[in-house]
Scaffold this active site. Structure first.
Site, PDB file in Angstrom:
ATOM      1  N   ASP A 143       2.184   4.899  -0.072  1.00 55.64           N
ATOM      2  CA  ASP A 143       1.626   6.154   0.438  1.00 55.64           C
ATOM      3  C   ASP A 143       1.363   7.166  -0.671  1.00 55.64           C
ATOM      4  O   ASP A 143       1.882   7.031  -1.777  1.00 55.64           O
ATOM      5  CB  ASP A 143       2.648   6.825   1.373  1.00 55.64           C
ATOM      6  CG  ASP A 143       2.634   6.220   2.748  1.00 55.64           C
ATOM      7  OD1 ASP A 143       1.673   5.506   3.083  1.00 55.64           O
ATOM      8  OD2 ASP A 143       3.599   6.474   3.488  1.00 55.64           O
ATOM      9  N   ARG A 188      11.274   5.538   4.162  1.00 55.25           N
ATOM     10  CA  ARG A 188      11.420   6.998   4.265  1.00 55.25           C
ATOM     11  C   ARG A 188      12.036   7.403   5.603  1.00 55.25           C
ATOM     12  O   ARG A 188      12.784   8.386   5.677  1.00 55.25           O
ATOM     13  CB  ARG A 188      10.063   7.660   4.054  1.00 55.25           C
ATOM     14  CG  ARG A 188       9.588   7.534   2.610  1.00 55.25           C
ATOM     15  CD  ARG A 188       8.123   7.864   2.452  1.00 55.25           C
ATOM     16  NE  ARG A 188       7.820   9.183   2.957  1.00 55.25           N
ATOM     17  CZ  ARG A 188       6.581   9.649   3.154  1.00 55.25           C
ATOM     18  NH1 ARG A 188       5.542   8.877   2.874  1.00 55.25           N
ATOM     19  NH2 ARG A 188       6.393  10.859   3.601  1.00 55.25           N
ATOM     20  N   ARG A 192       0.844  -1.194   0.000  1.00 56.81           N
ATOM     21  CA  ARG A 192       0.000   0.000   0.000  1.00 56.81           C
ATOM     22  C   ARG A 192       0.873   1.235   0.000  1.00 56.81           C
ATOM     23  O   ARG A 192       1.140   1.820   1.045  1.00 56.81           O
ATOM     24  CB  ARG A 192      -0.903  -0.005   1.229  1.00 56.81           C
ATOM     25  CG  ARG A 192      -1.931  -1.121   1.170  1.00 56.81           C
ATOM     26  CD  ARG A 192      -2.720  -1.184   2.455  1.00 56.81           C
ATOM     27  NE  ARG A 192      -3.524  -2.403   2.484  1.00 56.81           N
ATOM     28  CZ  ARG A 192      -4.049  -2.925   3.578  1.00 56.81           C
ATOM     29  NH1 ARG A 192      -3.871  -2.339   4.742  1.00 56.81           N
ATOM     30  NH2 ARG A 192      -4.773  -4.019   3.514  1.00 56.81           N
TER      31      ARG A 192
END
Lengths: 254, 254
Positions: B63, B207, B61
């Site tokens: 972002d 990230r 999924r």
């Protein structure tokens, strides 16, 4: 002169900037009424930073959708801080798709267009059966397999001084003779890039050359026939003009 | 069943697709009410082509703003033509920022998320004093010079099985142990890329790792201190989360 500006230390600077932009959302370089253009955007940024109406002159008037990593422009402006400060201030107000790559003082005799010895353009093709969404703004998609060797041979015929009337029209009815210094294809994975350098280019010359070289790559046109098109110096003989999104003005040499 | 469809030759197909997208204009992968999402866009394309409401399941999924070259999805649909025809039809209706890279029939036991052995992500940094307008959608701009050697050394500490709680939270309160197979930086000109492969990733793990590795690159954090942060397994110790635009899901391996 108000606002704390110290008029006594202001100088009229003559500046030269290398500018990069994503041409996708521009209606080309040159100012047009009610259109977003690179020249207009640079002049707006200069107005915001220097509080003056400043006229920007460019080395090449890139078309709508054409990108640049190495466009060169010049302008004159009153400025009392350093050139480095002006550079930073301009990049702070310019939109995300446009940046001043470098900024320096120019000699009085410098003219971005007339002083240029050569321009380098790059045309990028995404050559794969499926389009690439991450390269859609900066490459032209050709899904057919291409004969790159034939495209290289045909590009080689462009090198030297030729009448390029087949591949473009001159800006102001001048002659159509130009000197191409190099024209080479390189492949990296599914990307094919033409790097072409000439003393100057006719209007839409690179895109017209690429559209015709793609015909060679598809086997629709032989290398010899490409040479004949070039030699004929007849605009009506060129293949289709390749789309703007694959084209980028990479550098201008002085 | 109307419209000339030949119901007798329709088959229920179970399909697996590799999907690429530019995440810039998406609110992430997963369907959300009133938001443009990758899943929603794929389901709309399938509805347009197959005249059925089809549910798409994805491997990861991603972002909002995160890209993919190798997202993998699966779905079931009635279809009476070839898989090749479905592939072409989907790409014809999908918007320019999204494409089905490949499409094939999947084995019954296949699940894009649960069958995956590893995921490969790439994070791209534009490391130059001036931002790059042509890479603004697909890279994170860091203008400070970076100590790439230190970033490489710190990334090397990630390899192996570790509790990665410092760098992310698990999707559903499960454990935070993951196995990283490789984490390597490469520099090409002013672009720095981290390629990282793991059996699975925590939420925002890449990230968060990149944001902390950039601190190492700026000399704000030593390689040893980075190792201590990792070992502490404490989410509050991570550096800033690097922006979404530099991240791309490159591949999922089964």
């Amino acid at each position: 002169v108000g606002c704390g500006s110290d008029a006594s230390s202001e100088r009229m600077l003559y500046l030269r900037a290398t500018v990069a932009y994503d041409g996708t959302d521009y209606h080309g370089f040159q100012v047009q009424a009610d259109q977003r253009t690179v020249q207009g955007t640079l002049e707006d940024a200069l107005a915001a930073v220097t509080q003056q109406r400043v006229r920007v002159i460019g080395a090449g008037r890139t078309d709508s959708g054409v990108h640049a990593l190495g466009q060169v422009v010049s302008f004159r402006a009153h400025w009392r801080h350093s050139v480095h400060d002006l550079h930073r201030a301009l990049n702070a107000v310019l939109p995300g798709d446009t940046v001043v790559w470098s900024l320096s003082e120019a000699g009085e005799g410098f003219h971005p267009r007339f002083s240029a010895r050569s321009r380098c353009y790059r045309y990028t093709i995404w050559n794969h059966c499926v389009r690439n969404p991450l390269l859609r703004r900066t490459s032209h998609w050709v899904f057919e397999p291409l004969l790159v060797g034939a495209m290289e041979d045909a590009a080689g015929l462009l090198v030297g001084e030729h009448d390029f009337a087949t591949f473009g029209s001159p800006p102001q009815g001048e002659n159509t003779v130009r000197r191409v210094f190099r024209a080479t294809w390189t492949r990296q994975g599914n990307e094919l890039r033409l790097d072409i350098e000439a003393n100057a280019f006719l209007y839409r010359m690179v895109r017209s050359i690429v559209g015709t070289l793609v015909q060679v790559g598809k086997g629709e046109l032989s290398v010899a026939a490409f040479g004949e098109l070039l030699a004929a110096a007849d605009r009506s003989l060129a293949g289709p003009t390749a789309p703007a999104n694959g084209l980028s003005l990479e550098a201008v040499h002085y």
